[in-house]
Design an enzyme around this catalytic site. Structure first.
Site, mmCIF file in Angstrom:
data_model
loop_
_atom_site.group_PDB
_atom_site.id
_atom_site.type_symbol
_atom_site.label_atom_id
_atom_site.label_comp_id
_atom_site.label_asym_id
_atom_site.label_seq_id
_atom_site.Cartn_x
_atom_site.Cartn_y
_atom_site.Cartn_z
ATOM 1 N N GLU A 176 39.403 45.933 45.465
ATOM 2 C CA GLU A 176 40.626 45.240 45.905
ATOM 3 C C GLU A 176 41.808 46.188 45.828
ATOM 4 O O GLU A 176 41.954 46.923 44.847
ATOM 5 C CB GLU A 176 40.979 44.034 45.009
ATOM 6 C CG GLU A 176 40.201 42.793 45.268
ATOM 7 C CD GLU A 176 40.620 41.655 44.334
ATOM 8 O OE1 GLU A 176 41.794 41.580 43.928
ATOM 9 O OE2 GLU A 176 39.733 40.844 44.010
ATOM 10 N N ASN B 221 39.706 47.212 40.894
ATOM 11 C CA ASN B 221 40.822 46.590 41.618
ATOM 12 C C ASN B 221 42.110 47.226 41.137
ATOM 13 O O ASN B 221 42.348 47.308 39.936
ATOM 14 C CB ASN B 221 40.890 45.084 41.340
ATOM 15 C CG ASN B 221 39.721 44.330 41.961
ATOM 16 O OD1 ASN B 221 38.907 44.898 42.690
ATOM 17 N ND2 ASN B 221 39.627 43.047 41.673
ATOM 18 N N HIS C 143 34.285 34.520 40.725
ATOM 19 C CA HIS C 143 35.687 34.856 40.944
ATOM 20 C C HIS C 143 36.509 33.641 40.501
ATOM 21 O O HIS C 143 37.235 33.041 41.290
ATOM 22 C CB HIS C 143 35.924 35.238 42.408
ATOM 23 C CG HIS C 143 37.185 36.029 42.659
ATOM 24 N ND1 HIS C 143 37.192 37.220 43.357
ATOM 25 C CD2 HIS C 143 38.467 35.801 42.307
ATOM 26 C CE1 HIS C 143 38.443 37.681 43.427
ATOM 27 N NE2 HIS C 143 39.230 36.828 42.810
ATOM 28 N N ARG D 85 33.512 41.514 51.302
ATOM 29 C CA ARG D 85 33.360 41.079 49.922
ATOM 30 C C ARG D 85 33.870 39.642 49.786
ATOM 31 O O ARG D 85 35.028 39.373 50.066
ATOM 32 C CB ARG D 85 34.162 42.010 48.993
ATOM 33 C CG ARG D 85 34.188 41.607 47.534
ATOM 34 C CD ARG D 85 34.925 42.659 46.692
ATOM 35 N NE ARG D 85 34.941 42.287 45.291
ATOM 36 C CZ ARG D 85 35.993 41.769 44.643
ATOM 37 N NH1 ARG D 85 37.140 41.561 45.267
ATOM 38 N NH2 ARG D 85 35.900 41.461 43.374
ATOM 39 N N GLU E 136 37.160 40.743 37.690
ATOM 40 C CA GLU E 136 38.295 40.821 36.769
ATOM 41 C C GLU E 136 38.156 39.920 35.551
ATOM 42 O O GLU E 136 38.947 38.981 35.368
ATOM 43 C CB GLU E 136 39.597 40.484 37.513
ATOM 44 C CG GLU E 136 39.884 41.399 38.678
ATOM 45 C CD GLU E 136 41.293 41.227 39.245
ATOM 46 O OE1 GLU E 136 41.975 40.271 38.869
ATOM 47 O OE2 GLU E 136 41.704 42.064 40.050
HETATM 48 C C1 PNW Z 1 43.492 39.713 41.645
HETATM 49 N N1 PNW Z 1 47.648 40.068 36.750
HETATM 50 O O1 PNW Z 1 44.191 38.863 40.815
HETATM 51 C C2 PNW Z 1 42.361 38.834 42.139
HETATM 52 O O2 PNW Z 1 41.089 39.388 42.065
HETATM 53 C C3 PNW Z 1 42.630 38.194 43.448
HETATM 54 O O3 PNW Z 1 41.932 36.986 43.502
HETATM 55 C C4 PNW Z 1 44.122 38.043 43.650
HETATM 56 O O4 PNW Z 1 44.428 37.297 44.787
HETATM 57 C C5 PNW Z 1 44.698 39.430 43.731
HETATM 58 O O5 PNW Z 1 44.363 40.204 42.591
HETATM 59 C C6 PNW Z 1 46.202 39.462 43.911
HETATM 60 O O6 PNW Z 1 46.837 38.881 42.812
HETATM 61 C C7 PNW Z 1 45.062 39.244 39.841
HETATM 62 O O7 PNW Z 1 48.519 39.226 36.441
HETATM 63 C C8 PNW Z 1 45.922 38.261 39.383
HETATM 64 O O8 PNW Z 1 47.537 41.146 36.172
HETATM 65 C C9 PNW Z 1 46.783 38.533 38.361
HETATM 66 C C10 PNW Z 1 46.775 39.788 37.798
HETATM 67 C C11 PNW Z 1 45.914 40.779 38.244
HETATM 68 C C12 PNW Z 1 45.049 40.489 39.281
#
Ligand code: PNW
Length: 471
Positions: free
Chosen positions: A375, A298, A124, A80, A169
């Site tokens: 994820e 995710n 993304h 992915r 997301e």
């Molecule tokens: C996801 N939050 O990001 C993303 O899809 C990825 O790109 C990222 O590297 C991964 O999770 C790990 O962080 C998030 O604050 C970033 O809730 C922040 C949040 C959730 C998901």
């Protein structure tokens, strides 16, 4: 980790790993790529830890052949990745950039040659800066630009893509980008964040329809970071209502229009003092509610909430350690309480039961909807041993328990088609820069060298075995 039985998954279960364009590619100004909101944001002092940017990142753009070999050696069924919109359409509208398209064409062909299914995410988070300058996601026009971009990608990459994901997301894009401001473009405008929610949803529907108009047989999905929110006191009416509010903002703001064809009434009531939602036009929810072949989920951790008692700062902990403004628009009376540990290096609590709970909930509410964990993974402080090896037992334990939790959800009837470990390699962790390492493969940011952590060898064996070993 308690002793566990081995667990097998169906023969056709898809084992994958995931990355995202801005987090790994680098080559930010090469071969005609235009600037994105993440270039602007990361180059703004104070926005990312240590001032880190994605200018070079993992240099994946130049190391594609080598990275394809790692993907193949892991035995992944699917990979992915995301397409950087400003690489293929530098200004976000108008002309496309053949050199950028060629890069993704090489990636896709390289995967197919190795028998690996390409799972492509169209967005993304790297919005072309010109589109942000024109208003960004709070502006309806961005959804139409996204539709054009999606249609062109369907034409260029065609039937070589196994599964198309429109958005990754949208919760993060809308609320972290436009309400709390900890993500690009760093705006703190609650009403704009809700408009962004809607225009992201609309963009998904328009893009999915455009892909299917070019490729009638295309598989189309969206990936959501659904939240598992639990009440501090399950017997407290106020705490349970706090959960309802968070569920509306985080989950049903997307699931409603995507799958039920309408926004939840309580979401609109809770946020009536912020916006009148007049940006939702007749017919929009019908556009958004295109058939989904699979829902991408995710999952990382859980949230613990209660009604704020009026003392302290309810916005200080949003459940993910983001200290800036609150992403929880209209929910200023909800307090996030730090859940019990253990925690990852992100400060996120580790609780695999939330994975099962989430997948089972979605299955109960939408019984015909297949799901895929797009994820799941964890950042830890990895230590490189003298012999160069990287022993990351905490990551192995995290992955083990969460894959096991996926199996438990399937035992309960959830139709889960696959699992993607986040991430294939250490990368630019957004506002945390290179400080937080999620990879199963380590990246040495001085040399670019890739080194398999123990978790990569472990995951390779899980894939080869089609399941988990006894522990
Ligand atoms: C996801 N939050 O990001 C993303 O899809 C990825 O790109 C990222 O590297 C991964 O999770 C790990 O962080 C998030 O604050 C970033 O809730 C922040 C949040 C959730 C998901």
């Amino acid at each position: 980790m308690n002793a566990k039985n081995p667990r097998r998954f169906p023969e056709d279960f898809v084992w994958g790993s995931a990355t995202a364009s801005y987090q790994i590619e680098g080559a930010a100004a090469e071969d005609g790529r235009g600037p994105s909101i993440w270039d602007t944001f990361s180059h703004t002092p104070g926005k990312t830890l240590n001032g880190d940017t994605g200018d070079v990142a993992c240099d994946h753009y130049h190391r594609l052949p080598e990275d394809l070999e790692h993907i193949a050696a892991l035995g992944l069924d699917a990979y992915r990745f995301s397409i950087a919109w400003p690489r293929v359409q530098p200004g976000g509208s108008g002309s496309f950039n053949q050199k950028g398209i060629d890069f993704y064409s090489r990636l896709v062909d390289g995967l197919l040659e190795r028998g690996i299914k390409p799972v492509a995410t169209l967005y993304h988070w790297d919005l072309p800066q010109e589109l942000e300058d024109a208003g960004g996601w709070p502006s309806r026009d961005t959804a139409y630009r996204f539709e054009e971009y999606a249609e062109q990608m369907a034409r260029q990459l065609g039937d070589r893509i196994h599964l198309w994901t429109t958005l990754n997301e949208p919760w993060c894009s809308a609320y972290l980008g436009y309400a709390s401001g900890v993500h690009a473009p760093g705006r703190t405008e609650p009403a704009a964040a809700l408009a962004a929610v809607h225009h992201l949803n609309l963009g998904h529907g328009l893009a999915g329809r455009a892909i299917r108009s070019v490729l009638p047989g295309a598989q189309v999905s969206i990936t959501l970071n659904l939240h598992v929110a639990r009440p501090v006191d399950p017997s407290s009416v106020a705490d349970v209502d706090a959960v309802r509010k968070i569920d509306a903002l985080a989950n049903r703001a997307f699931l409603g229009p995507l799958l039920d064809g309408r926004y939840p009434a309580d979401l609109w009531e809770d946020t009536a003092h912020v916006t009148d939602w007049s940006f939702v036009r007749d017919g929009d929810t019908a556009t958004i509610q295109i058939p989904l072949d699979v829902l991408g989920v995710n999952y990382y951790s859980t949230n613990l909430v209660r009604r704020w008692d009026g003392t302290g700062d309810p916005g200080a902990a949003d459940g993910h350690g983001n200290a800036a403004g609150s992403p929880w628009v209209g929910a200023s009376d909800v307090e996030f309480v730090r859940p019990p540990g253990p925690y990852t290096a992100m400060g996120w609590n580790i609780d695999a039961s939330g994975m099962t709970e989430l997948l089972v909930r979605i299955h109960r509410e939408y019984p015909d909807l297949p799901q895929m964990v797009t994820e799941n993974g964890a950042a830890f402080e990895d230590v490189v041993a003298d012999d160069g090896s990287i022993h990351d037992p905490k990551r192995i334990s995290y992955l083990h328990d969460h894959i096991d939790a996926v199996g438990a959800a399937m035992d309960d009837g959830a139709d889960v088609r696959g699992y993607f470990a986040w991430s294939l390699m250490d990368n630019f962790e957004w506002s945390y820069g290179y400080d937080r390492r999620f990879g199963i493969i380590r990246v040495d940011y001085d040399t670019g060298q890739r080194t398999w952590k123990d978790s990569a060898y472990w995951y390779r064996d899980v894939i080869a075995r089609g399941g988990l070993p006894a522990t």
